[in-house]
Scaffold this active site. Sequence first.
Site, PDB file in Angstrom:
ATOM      1  N   LYS A 101      -7.286 -35.618  29.479  1.00  0.00           N
ATOM      2  CA  LYS A 101      -6.327 -34.846  30.284  1.00  0.00           C
ATOM      3  C   LYS A 101      -5.214 -35.776  30.773  1.00  0.00           C
ATOM      4  O   LYS A 101      -5.492 -36.888  31.237  1.00  0.00           O
ATOM      5  CB  LYS A 101      -7.035 -34.236  31.494  1.00  0.00           C
ATOM      6  CG  LYS A 101      -7.992 -33.133  31.129  1.00  0.00           C
ATOM      7  CD  LYS A 101      -8.546 -32.440  32.351  1.00  0.00           C
ATOM      8  CE  LYS A 101      -9.368 -31.221  31.948  1.00  0.00           C
ATOM      9  NZ  LYS A 101     -10.382 -31.478  30.901  1.00  0.00           N
ATOM     10  N   ASP A 135      -6.208 -32.057  26.236  1.00  0.00           N
ATOM     11  CA  ASP A 135      -6.588 -30.795  26.879  1.00  0.00           C
ATOM     12  C   ASP A 135      -5.372 -30.210  27.581  1.00  0.00           C
ATOM     13  O   ASP A 135      -4.440 -30.938  27.943  1.00  0.00           O
ATOM     14  CB  ASP A 135      -7.653 -31.051  27.963  1.00  0.00           C
ATOM     15  CG  ASP A 135      -9.013 -31.419  27.393  1.00  0.00           C
ATOM     16  OD1 ASP A 135      -9.266 -31.199  26.199  1.00  0.00           O
ATOM     17  OD2 ASP A 135      -9.835 -31.936  28.183  1.00  0.00           O
ATOM     18  N   MET A 136      -5.402 -28.893  27.805  1.00  0.00           N
ATOM     19  CA  MET A 136      -4.319 -28.279  28.575  1.00  0.00           C
ATOM     20  C   MET A 136      -4.827 -27.969  29.975  1.00  0.00           C
ATOM     21  O   MET A 136      -5.874 -27.349  30.141  1.00  0.00           O
ATOM     22  CB  MET A 136      -3.828 -27.001  27.891  1.00  0.00           C
ATOM     23  CG  MET A 136      -2.575 -26.428  28.523  1.00  0.00           C
ATOM     24  SD  MET A 136      -1.210 -27.613  28.665  1.00  0.00           S
ATOM     25  CE  MET A 136      -0.573 -27.619  26.992  1.00  0.00           C
ATOM     26  N   GLN A 165      -3.300 -22.179  25.633  1.00  0.00           N
ATOM     27  CA  GLN A 165      -4.094 -21.127  26.300  1.00  0.00           C
ATOM     28  C   GLN A 165      -3.527 -19.724  26.050  1.00  0.00           C
ATOM     29  O   GLN A 165      -2.365 -19.459  26.365  1.00  0.00           O
ATOM     30  CB  GLN A 165      -4.092 -21.402  27.810  1.00  0.00           C
ATOM     31  CG  GLN A 165      -4.644 -22.769  28.175  1.00  0.00           C
ATOM     32  CD  GLN A 165      -4.054 -23.318  29.466  1.00  0.00           C
ATOM     33  OE1 GLN A 165      -2.923 -23.016  29.834  1.00  0.00           O
ATOM     34  NE2 GLN A 165      -4.825 -24.143  30.151  1.00  0.00           N
ATOM     35  N   ARG A 186      -5.816 -26.552  19.422  1.00  0.00           N
ATOM     36  CA  ARG A 186      -7.084 -25.939  19.841  1.00  0.00           C
ATOM     37  C   ARG A 186      -6.708 -24.717  20.682  1.00  0.00           C
ATOM     38  O   ARG A 186      -6.065 -24.859  21.720  1.00  0.00           O
ATOM     39  CB  ARG A 186      -7.905 -26.902  20.689  1.00  0.00           C
ATOM     40  CG  ARG A 186      -9.141 -26.219  21.312  1.00  0.00           C
ATOM     41  CD  ARG A 186      -9.640 -26.930  22.564  1.00  0.00           C
ATOM     42  NE  ARG A 186     -10.219 -28.215  22.287  1.00  0.00           N
ATOM     43  CZ  ARG A 186     -10.224 -29.220  23.174  1.00  0.00           C
ATOM     44  NH1 ARG A 186      -9.640 -29.075  24.356  1.00  0.00           N
ATOM     45  NH2 ARG A 186     -10.778 -30.373  22.874  1.00  0.00           N
ATOM     46  N   ALA A 191      -8.734 -21.839  31.388  1.00  0.00           N
ATOM     47  CA  ALA A 191      -9.807 -21.928  32.376  1.00  0.00           C
ATOM     48  C   ALA A 191      -9.306 -21.870  33.815  1.00  0.00           C
ATOM     49  O   ALA A 191     -10.116 -21.915  34.744  1.00  0.00           O
ATOM     50  CB  ALA A 191     -10.560 -23.240  32.157  1.00  0.00           C
ATOM     51  N   THR A 228     -13.961 -20.875  21.586  1.00  0.00           N
ATOM     52  CA  THR A 228     -14.397 -19.745  22.409  1.00  0.00           C
ATOM     53  C   THR A 228     -15.894 -19.505  22.212  1.00  0.00           C
ATOM     54  O   THR A 228     -16.442 -19.870  21.168  1.00  0.00           O
ATOM     55  CB  THR A 228     -13.618 -18.462  22.023  1.00  0.00           C
ATOM     56  OG1 THR A 228     -14.087 -17.366  22.809  1.00  0.00           O
ATOM     57  CG2 THR A 228     -13.761 -18.101  20.549  1.00  0.00           C
ATOM     58  N   HIS A 229     -16.511 -18.888  23.231  1.00  0.00           N
ATOM     59  CA  HIS A 229     -17.916 -18.476  23.089  1.00  0.00           C
ATOM     60  C   HIS A 229     -18.003 -16.972  22.935  1.00  0.00           C
ATOM     61  O   HIS A 229     -19.087 -16.403  22.946  1.00  0.00           O
ATOM     62  CB  HIS A 229     -18.711 -18.895  24.329  1.00  0.00           C
ATOM     63  CG  HIS A 229     -18.380 -20.273  24.783  1.00  0.00           C
ATOM     64  ND1 HIS A 229     -17.414 -20.530  25.729  1.00  0.00           N
ATOM     65  CD2 HIS A 229     -18.843 -21.470  24.371  1.00  0.00           C
ATOM     66  CE1 HIS A 229     -17.305 -21.833  25.889  1.00  0.00           C
ATOM     67  NE2 HIS A 229     -18.145 -22.425  25.085  1.00  0.00           N
ATOM     68  N   ARG A 291     -16.829 -23.898  34.939  1.00  0.00           N
ATOM     69  CA  ARG A 291     -17.842 -23.232  34.107  1.00  0.00           C
ATOM     70  C   ARG A 291     -18.550 -22.148  34.912  1.00  0.00           C
ATOM     71  O   ARG A 291     -18.853 -21.083  34.404  1.00  0.00           O
ATOM     72  CB  ARG A 291     -18.872 -24.248  33.569  1.00  0.00           C
ATOM     73  CG  ARG A 291     -18.301 -25.375  32.730  1.00  0.00           C
ATOM     74  CD  ARG A 291     -17.637 -24.955  31.434  1.00  0.00           C
ATOM     75  NE  ARG A 291     -16.349 -24.360  31.442  1.00  0.00           N
ATOM     76  CZ  ARG A 291     -15.171 -24.998  31.464  1.00  0.00           C
ATOM     77  NH1 ARG A 291     -15.118 -26.290  31.501  1.00  0.00           N
ATOM     78  NH2 ARG A 291     -14.031 -24.316  31.449  1.00  0.00           N
TER      79      ARG A 291
END
Length: 310
Positions: A101, A135-136, A165, A186, A191, A228-229, A291
């Site tokens: 980051k 990462d964003m 995102q 990615r 989040a 993604t999940h 999370r």
Amino acid sequence: MYAGAKALFYALSRSARLKRLASTYGMRSRDSFARRFIAGETIDEAIETSRSIQAQGLSLTLDYLGESVHTVEEADAATREYVRLLQVIVAAGIERNVSLKLTQLGAGIDRATCVDNLRRILEPAGRHRFFVRIDMENSPWTQVTLDIFETLWQQNYRNIGVALQSALYRTEQDVRRMNELGARVRLVKGAYKEPKSVAHKRKADVDAAFVRLMQLLLDSGNYPAIATHDPAMIEATRQYAQQRGVGKDRFEFQMLYGIRRDLQGTLAAAGYGMRLYIPFGREWFPYFMRRLGERPANLGFVMRGILREQ
Ligand code: FDA
């Protein structure tokens, strides 16, 4: 509920008392609650986890946790830790892929410091053929992150990629730009708690944008990562790839360590690239709270964990 839970956990993530409580119990033993999402506090623990992930036939990216540092010294220490991480990874013989980051490298202090620190990591990373994913972070950092990314890209650092995102309105334009450069993206939902002025608030809108952006990336991106999940997003990706004749070697799925292990295994067994994002380090609390915010049901296992540890 979607935005509400994020907002609540974002507020809690700023509580020093909660951080102290979680830090006391979260990582104490091998089955402490934070270990579900975080590989450990040390590089050695992260390497051990990485080996077992690789043994399951999955790919990985290692992330040394930390963000929003306030001093040049902290940014320097994080940079040195990343350089050390690269050396340890090479010595351990595991896959050479890290995520980082920019606010950890000093983006919030001044941009030149951050660019210098990033270059200090990219130099050895390039020599040792690492891939480095940026990462964003939340929306005040989007443009800064992309500017720094392009600065280094234009200086011929091509072993880098960035996360974008689907929650943000601006992302289609950013995806098009990255596709034009040939840079690897990615794709994530996002989040962070964001204002309505910049981001979709309804899950259905974030998801619809994710599908559109995934299609744009599969059509004209460079080895995109669909991170993604969400089974619906994964199914949409599989179907679109099949329909457009995009082979399994031209993109990959990514998931976070500890989340939907069942799906990780299923996708890998079906022949898709499946990379896990493995975070480690002492500064795990904000990551951990994000999370929980995504799935408040996770709070149950945290509470049970704290009660067990006391
Ligand atoms: P969504 O939140 O809609 O969840 C779909 C389903 O996934 C849930 O129903 C549940 O089954 C499961 N699930 C999701 N989260 C869970 C959790 N915490 N615990 C248990 N189950 C859960 N974000 C960002 O802003 N910048 C970044 O750089 C990154 N980087 C990144 C890398 C990788 C590899 C991944 C997978 C994700 C990120 N993210 C990220 C996080 C991302 O933006 C997003 O917040 C999470 O992935 C959760 O969104 P889903 O797409 O999983 O969908």
